[in-house]
Design a protein around this motif. Structure first.
Motif, PDB file in Angstrom:
ATOM      1  N   THR A   7       9.837   1.960  -0.977  1.00 30.82           N
ATOM      2  CA  THR A   7      10.072   2.034   0.465  1.00 30.82           C
ATOM      3  C   THR A   7      10.719   0.782   1.003  1.00 30.82           C
ATOM      4  O   THR A   7      11.070   0.712   2.175  1.00 30.82           O
ATOM      5  CB  THR A   7       8.737   2.265   1.204  1.00 30.82           C
ATOM      6  N   PRO A   9      13.552  -1.868   1.816  1.00 32.61           N
ATOM      7  CA  PRO A   9      15.000  -1.809   1.959  1.00 32.61           C
ATOM      8  C   PRO A   9      15.703  -2.495   0.817  1.00 32.61           C
ATOM      9  O   PRO A   9      16.808  -2.105   0.452  1.00 32.61           O
ATOM     10  CB  PRO A   9      15.252  -2.522   3.300  1.00 32.61           C
ATOM     11  N   THR A  15      22.105   1.565   0.769  1.00 32.80           N
ATOM     12  CA  THR A  15      21.830   2.011   2.132  1.00 32.80           C
ATOM     13  C   THR A  15      21.732   0.863   3.099  1.00 32.80           C
ATOM     14  O   THR A  15      21.789   1.060   4.299  1.00 32.80           O
ATOM     15  CB  THR A  15      20.520   2.803   2.169  1.00 32.80           C
ATOM     16  N   GLN A  16      21.610  -0.357   2.604  1.00 31.30           N
ATOM     17  CA  GLN A  16      21.518  -1.510   3.487  1.00 31.30           C
ATOM     18  C   GLN A  16      22.889  -1.937   3.986  1.00 31.30           C
ATOM     19  O   GLN A  16      23.006  -2.701   4.911  1.00 31.30           O
ATOM     20  CB  GLN A  16      20.845  -2.684   2.721  1.00 31.30           C
ATOM     21  N   SER A 697      22.545   1.680   6.966  1.00 29.70           N
ATOM     22  CA  SER A 697      21.145   2.052   6.775  1.00 29.70           C
ATOM     23  C   SER A 697      20.446   2.215   8.112  1.00 29.70           C
ATOM     24  O   SER A 697      20.872   1.667   9.132  1.00 29.70           O
ATOM     25  CB  SER A 697      20.427   0.967   5.969  1.00 29.70           C
ATOM     26  N   ARG A 699      17.688   0.858   9.093  1.00 26.28           N
ATOM     27  CA  ARG A 699      17.180  -0.426   9.585  1.00 26.28           C
ATOM     28  C   ARG A 699      18.309  -1.248  10.230  1.00 26.28           C
ATOM     29  O   ARG A 699      18.106  -1.881  11.261  1.00 26.28           O
ATOM     30  CB  ARG A 699      16.520  -1.206   8.452  1.00 26.28           C
ATOM     31  N   GLU A 724      12.301   5.697   6.890  1.00 24.20           N
ATOM     32  CA  GLU A 724      12.309   5.122   5.533  1.00 24.20           C
ATOM     33  C   GLU A 724      11.192   5.729   4.676  1.00 24.20           C
ATOM     34  O   GLU A 724      11.397   6.032   3.499  1.00 24.20           O
ATOM     35  CB  GLU A 724      12.157   3.603   5.613  1.00 24.20           C
ATOM     36  N   SER A 727      12.259   9.176   3.701  1.00 21.63           N
ATOM     37  CA  SER A 727      13.369   9.215   2.758  1.00 21.63           C
ATOM     38  C   SER A 727      12.978   8.742   1.375  1.00 21.63           C
ATOM     39  O   SER A 727      13.450   9.275   0.363  1.00 21.63           O
ATOM     40  CB  SER A 727      14.523   8.354   3.285  1.00 21.63           C
TER      41      SER A 727
END
Length: 776
Positions: A7, A9, A15-16, A697, A699, A724, A727
């Motif tokens: 989980t 990041p 995705t970041q 992402s 975040r 998050e 996902s």
């Protein structure tokens, strides 16, 4: 090494990534295709201009200039030139090309304008304006008008290139393209060109789609090389894009079909007097009077007063050339209007010519053609610049307007006896061959009918009188609807053949049929566009009767040329007008207030005349073709209300679709789909103008949104965390209703805060035009 928390990041560096495509990256991703789509849209929007402007070299010139401008934009964007440099370069190219094609004589190297070039501009603008005011569609495009049109198209190309390719606002550009497409419809009312509309609609949709695709390509390019931890997601964007494209295409086809099939069937709004949309508040010299006459609301266009025994017809334009399909307005030589410009009316020996005075006051008529009694020998007291066309005794505006004009006309009416006109016969001496020309493929029924009706007549006048009696008899009826329902709402030979079979029509059919049948008998004929004499009010000024002329009294009638008399007017339209009688030479001449004048040279014009056995004129000149008497104000207002409601509904459709879409997303979130709540937030961010690349992402986007004033940071953090966990968590498929409802609540709060943080115009646009409705 401890295991990485799925989980976290950091566990998903792909995705970041928070990179998003810049405008330069987007334009490099599809500028050529987008420019090509813009070129197609410009051509589609400009095609209807050929309905009001005659084709010629200016079309190729304009297309070359536009292509050159767009090509310069593509090249400079590929070279990564700043947007301002690109626009300036396009402007320089446009000026150079317009100078080369239209002002090379006064330019350096043929392309660089000089002070002498700029000195020409006022003259060119004035000449182009005169062509527009005086021209009859399709207007012949000479150098001044060509320079104006090509310059305008070049400016439009530069503006739209910046709007679409640089600023990425294809919807705004589409509004401008629709406005250009509407110009011919406003200038020359006619039936909707369905094919041209479909081409425009498809071109606009392709333009919007091309811009969307260029964004997608730029985003995918930035994401290239990144591999998802979930390979099965790799095809998701493509699937979503394909589905959205299918939905968009379905909506587009439905919209086009609705516009093409449904819109023409809607009732036309009843125009109101004084707002420029009333029936026939202008004069269309193309014999397209049906739509004007069918409109239900009348407007008082002018009034007249005269010392003549009956109120006169008012002539505005003549049409002499007939190609079998349409009658073309005369475009003869004009001279500045002066007391002598129209010249004298002449008649043969012993034929009376009587002078009358008529004052015309224009109220709500806006036309380049000036309504005047015929045959006029002078027109006084006009304001502005006017020109006379002596060949047909008409007056046109040079640099003036008809509204508010009050002018005095002097007419010399030729008044032969019955014996004189019967003995004169028609003549083509000194006339153009166009006045007797007929098409080769004319239906036989026209000539056969003319020969049959006139078989017992002994001279030309009696033949024409027989035709007039036949048209005005009970065998025919006046109708504004029958021609339309049977599909021959025109003046060509096919329409005439249908009219002779149907025996119902309005003035255009009667006048055109009479004129063509006269030509089959070897007589020169033409058609006049103007107004019926009007309706007496009962008032008088300076012992002169006063009449008002309404918009429904727009009229067409034929004329035939007689030796020693000139052009003689006939009135074949059943139930309209009041044909005059001729007196025999043995009958006394009644006093009628006119003054006899003597002219003994070649014939030119004649007064309104009619056959011997036509009814005597009555004090009122003609009944209107249609009135709105007794019509309820509510009935008049209802069509307008319907149009307003329809426009409001159309404007609200995107907002309603967007609201319904958001409602479905929140409902899905409430059932446990947290990602639906996140899609709700992403689309809300796009609505306020925030870029939301697919590679960013949750975040990273959440951090940007939390920076907006008033956006609750705790709500953003809560929703991002839920997304998050949904996902990447081990039990992502077990998210319950409680977390989903919490996510939906957070999403609503974030959207409300985002809308409150932007300006009112941006907030209104976000609500009325949600981007998710228009883009995949």
């Amino acid at each position: 090494m401890p295991p990485r928390d799925p989980t976290s990041p950091a566990a998903h560096p792909v995705t970041q990534t928070s990179r998003m495509p810049t405008r330069a990256q987007m334009t490099r991703g599809g500028d050529a295709l987008l420019s090509l789509a813009l070129l197609g849209a410009l051509v589609a929007a400009s095609l209807p201009l050929l309905r009001v402007l005659a084709g010629g070299l200016w079309v190729a010139t304009g297309l070359f200039v536009v292509c050159s401008i767009l090509a310069v934009g593509v090249v400079l964007r590929r070279l990564r030139a700043p947007a301002i440099v690109t626009t300036i370069a396009e402007l320089v190219v446009a000026v150079a090309l317009v100078t080369l094609f239209f002002f090379s004589g006064s330019a350096v190297l043929g392309i660089i304008p000089t002070p002498a070039t700029f000195a020409e501009l006022p003259t060119i603008a004035a000449a182009a304006s005169q062509q527009i005011v005086e021209g009859i569609a399709p207007v012949a495009v000479e150098r001044p008008l060509a320079a104006l049109v090509v310059s305008a198209v070049a400016a439009l190309a530069i503006l739209l290139d910046h709007t679409v390719v640089t600023a990425r606002m294809p919807l705004l550009a589409t509004v401008a393209l629709v406005a250009v497409w509407l110009i011919p419809a406003l200038a020359v009312p006619a039936r909707t060109d369905v094919a041209a509309f479909v081409v425009l609609a498809v071109s606009a949709l392709l333009l919007i789609r091309a811009e969307t695709r260029s964004r997608e390509r730029a985003t995918l390019h930035l994401a290239a090389g990144s591999v998802s931890d979930h390979p099965e997601d790799a095809g998701a964007p493509t699937r979503r894009s394909g589905a959205a494209a299918a939905v968009t295409a379905t909506v587009a086809v439905a919209a086009i079909l609705a516009a093409v099939v449904i819109t023409p069937e809607l009732p036309r709004p009843a125009p109101r007097a004084g707002v420029g949309t009333g029936p026939a508040t202008t004069i269309n010299a193309n014999l397209e009077l049906g739509d004007d006459l069918r409109r239900p609301v009348e407007v008082e266009v002018l009034s007249t007063r005269t010392n003549a025994p009956t109120m006169p017809y008012l002539r505005a334009a003549t049409l002499s050339q007939f190609d079998g399909d349409v009658w073309e307005p005369d475009r003869g030589d004009t001279v500045p209007l002066s007391p002598e410009a129209l010249g004298p009316v002449t008649a043969g020996p012993d034929i009376r010519v009587t002078e009358y005075l008529t004052t015309v006051t224009i109220d709500q008529l806006n036309s380049p053609w000036l309504p005047i009694p015929g045959p006029a020998v002078r027109v006084d007291d006009l304001a502005g610049s006017w020109e006379a066309m002596p060949a047909n005794r008409t007056v046109v505006a040079a640099d003036a307007a008809t509204p508010g004009q009050e002018y005095l006309t002097t007419t010399h009416v030729v008044r032969p006896t019955l014996e004189q006109i019967q003995a004169a016969g028609t003549t083509t001496e000194g006339l153009s061959d166009a006045l007797t020309a007929l098409p080769d493929d004319m239906p036989d029924v026209i000539a056969e009918t003319a020969s049959e009706i006139t078989a017992d007549a002994a001279n030309d006048y009696d033949r024409l009188a027989a035709l007039q009696r036949w048209f005005r008899s009970a065998a025919f009826s006046y109708s504004l609807d029958a021609p339309v329902s049977d599909g021959f709402d025109g003046s060509g030979v096919d329409a005439i053949a249908d009219f002779l079979d149907e025996r119902a029509g309005y003035c255009v059919h009667f006048a055109s049929a009479f004129a063509v049948m006269a030509r089959t008998l070897g007589m020169p004929s033409r058609i006049v566009i103007g107004y019926l004499p009007g309706t007496l009010t009962g008032a008088s000024v300076d012992d002169q009767s006063v009449a008002t002329v309404s918009s429904s009294q727009l009229h067409a009638w034929p004329e035939v040329n007689f030796a020693g008399i000139g052009w003689v007017q006939f009135e074949p339209t059943n139930s309209l007008g009041a044909p005059q009688t001729y007196t025999r030479s043995t009958q006394p001449v009644p006093a009628d207030g006119g003054q006899d004048v003597t002219e003994e040279t070649a014939p030119e014009e004649a007064a309104p005349l009619a056959p011997e056995d036509a009814p005597s004129p009555t004090p009122t000149a003609s009944a209107p073709a249609g009135t709105a008497a007794g019509e309820s104000p509510i009935a008049v207002a209802l069509p307008y209300a319907g149009v307003v409601v329809g426009v409001i509904v159309l404007l609200l459709i995107p907002a309603l679709v967007g609201a319904f879409r958001r409602r479905l997303q929140l409902a899905a979130a409430g059932r446990g789909d947290v990602l639906a709540a996140w899609r709700f937030v992403r689309e809300s961010a796009r609505d306020i103008g925030e870029a939301v690349p697919a590679s960013e992402s949750p975040r990273a986007l959440g951090a940007r949104l939390a920076a907006y004033a008033g956006v609750p940071e705790d709500r953003v953090e809560s929703l991002v965390g839920a997304v998050e966990r949904a996902s990447f968590g081990r039990h992502a498929d077990r998210v319950g209703r409680a977390p989903g409802r919490a996510a939906a609540s957070d999403a609503r709060a974030i959207r409300a805060a985002l809308l409150a943080s932007v300006s009112s115009p941006r907030r209104t646009t976000a609500v009325l035009l949600p981007r998710a409705v228009f883009t995949a």
